[in-house]
Design a protein around this motif. Sequence first.
Motif, PDB file in Angstrom:
ATOM      1  N   HIS A 103       0.837  -1.195   0.000  1.00  0.00           N
ATOM      2  CA  HIS A 103       0.000   0.000   0.000  1.00  0.00           C
ATOM      3  C   HIS A 103       0.873   1.247   0.000  1.00  0.00           C
ATOM      4  CE1 HIS A 103      -4.032  -1.706   0.556  1.00  0.00           C
ATOM      5  NE2 HIS A 103      -3.448  -2.635   1.274  1.00  0.00           N
ATOM      6  N   SER A 116      -0.073   3.917   1.608  1.00  0.00           N
ATOM      7  CA  SER A 116      -0.381   4.596   2.862  1.00  0.00           C
ATOM      8  C   SER A 116      -0.703   3.550   3.922  1.00  0.00           C
ATOM      9  CB  SER A 116      -1.556   5.571   2.687  1.00  0.00           C
ATOM     10  OG  SER A 116      -2.690   4.886   2.216  1.00  0.00           O
ATOM     11  N   ASP A 117      -1.008   4.010   5.135  1.00  0.00           N
ATOM     12  CA  ASP A 117      -1.252   3.102   6.258  1.00  0.00           C
ATOM     13  C   ASP A 117      -2.452   2.201   6.001  1.00  0.00           C
ATOM     14  OD1 ASP A 117       0.831   4.334   7.517  1.00  0.00           O
ATOM     15  OD2 ASP A 117      -0.425   5.646   8.741  1.00  0.00           O
ATOM     16  N   VAL A 118      -2.328   0.934   6.398  1.00  0.00           N
ATOM     17  CA  VAL A 118      -3.438  -0.019   6.308  1.00  0.00           C
ATOM     18  C   VAL A 118      -4.375   0.204   7.491  1.00  0.00           C
ATOM     19  CG1 VAL A 118      -4.069  -2.457   6.342  1.00  0.00           C
ATOM     20  CG2 VAL A 118      -2.046  -1.718   5.071  1.00  0.00           C
ATOM     21  N   ARG A 119      -5.653   0.455   7.208  1.00  0.00           N
ATOM     22  CA  ARG A 119      -6.631   0.755   8.246  1.00  0.00           C
ATOM     23  C   ARG A 119      -7.621  -0.376   8.490  1.00  0.00           C
ATOM     24  NH1 ARG A 119      -7.069   6.054   9.745  1.00  0.00           N
ATOM     25  NH2 ARG A 119      -8.245   5.065  11.424  1.00  0.00           N
ATOM     26  N   SER A 160      -6.589   0.659   2.582  1.00  0.00           N
ATOM     27  CA  SER A 160      -5.890   1.878   2.987  1.00  0.00           C
ATOM     28  C   SER A 160      -6.620   3.076   2.395  1.00  0.00           C
ATOM     29  CB  SER A 160      -4.435   1.835   2.535  1.00  0.00           C
ATOM     30  OG  SER A 160      -4.355   1.803   1.123  1.00  0.00           O
ATOM     31  N   SER A 161      -5.941   4.201   2.331  1.00  0.00           N
ATOM     32  CA  SER A 161      -6.582   5.426   1.865  1.00  0.00           C
ATOM     33  C   SER A 161      -6.745   5.488   0.358  1.00  0.00           C
ATOM     34  CB  SER A 161      -5.771   6.645   2.320  1.00  0.00           C
ATOM     35  OG  SER A 161      -4.487   6.633   1.732  1.00  0.00           O
ATOM     36  N   TYR A 194     -11.100   6.139   1.219  1.00  0.00           N
ATOM     37  CA  TYR A 194     -10.304   5.985   2.433  1.00  0.00           C
ATOM     38  C   TYR A 194     -10.968   4.908   3.301  1.00  0.00           C
ATOM     39  CZ  TYR A 194      -7.079   7.539   6.076  1.00  0.00           C
ATOM     40  OH  TYR A 194      -6.068   7.610   7.010  1.00  0.00           O
TER      41      TYR A 194
END
Length: 343
Positions: free
Chosen positions: A83, A85-88, A103-104, A125
């Motif tokens: 990814h 960006s950060d994995v949420r 992620s976002s 997101y």
Amino acid sequence: QKLETKEGEEDSRTPDPTLEFVRHTTLRVTARLRSFAFSPVRTKGGVQIALVLNNNMLEVHTVAAETPTSEPNRVATISLPGHRSDVRAVGLSSDDQLFFSGSSESVKVWNAKTLVCIRTIESGYVLCGVFVPGNHHVLVGTKEGNLELFDIAAATILERTQAHSGAIWSVAMRPDGRGFVTGSADKEVRFWDFELVEDPSNPNATKRLSFIHTQTLQMSEDVLCVRYSPKGDLVAVALLDSTVKIFFTDTLKFFLSLYGHKLPVLSMDISSDATLLVTASADKNVKIWGLDFGDCHKNVKIWGLDFGDCHKSLFAHQCDGCPVRTWDPLLFHNRKGSCCEVL
């Protein structure tokens, strides 16, 4: 080094850096640079430099050592597997063959055995998500309040619906597999049913999966987490005021209110026999509650948790560097477990 003057005397002044360093070339990248390293092996084309960028990309460039005026050559890039960006959000399929990460900017589907990324689909997101029964679709909730339904085989988005006016923090599948529930920052819990609809762009094609809104439960605070009981007769709702409310799903009547956490509950689960509910809060405490009277049976300082297939096993992670432990919620005996794999 000391500089010599015309008279042959030594001068202790600091030397000019331009006398020692000369700019060789300029290497331009697509994002901000986080770190770099030179290859210890020199190739015929010049010196290789590995770059780690701020968007989680890895690039390898070759810089000609003999011809400073030549442009650096990018020889390799690693961008798709990870990814940007950060994995949420993450979720595991019911057959343990696949898992997804959100992620976002995208949703990625991975092979659980080989850890190879098999699908990358652009998305909003992502804050939460689940596999739809059948493991052919992934449903996610986004920060913009949208529900997005993805077809894994075709790697496309089937539907994007403005489900809430605030961020969707949690989504939980109904035990019968025919619907789901969402909780949002707009202080609403919404219930949804799956349905098969015709594709407007291709009426002659087979019907595709969709979803429709059926009920809304208005809450007094932002909703951070929602969970169904195994039989689907109860729904647990964690609120921003650090409480957990239990409701009957058929009538949406209030059943229990659980007090005790100092900070909001971010994760929770209900045992398979629907007698226990375990909550994990931002105060780093886990509480085990009885669903008969709503009393707290046990308090443990833990960060993450989940019930196993049998209600006799509770998997918990206490802190960074600590092992994953298995708990018996009835006897409260601690049994050390082992981590199968680190991703």
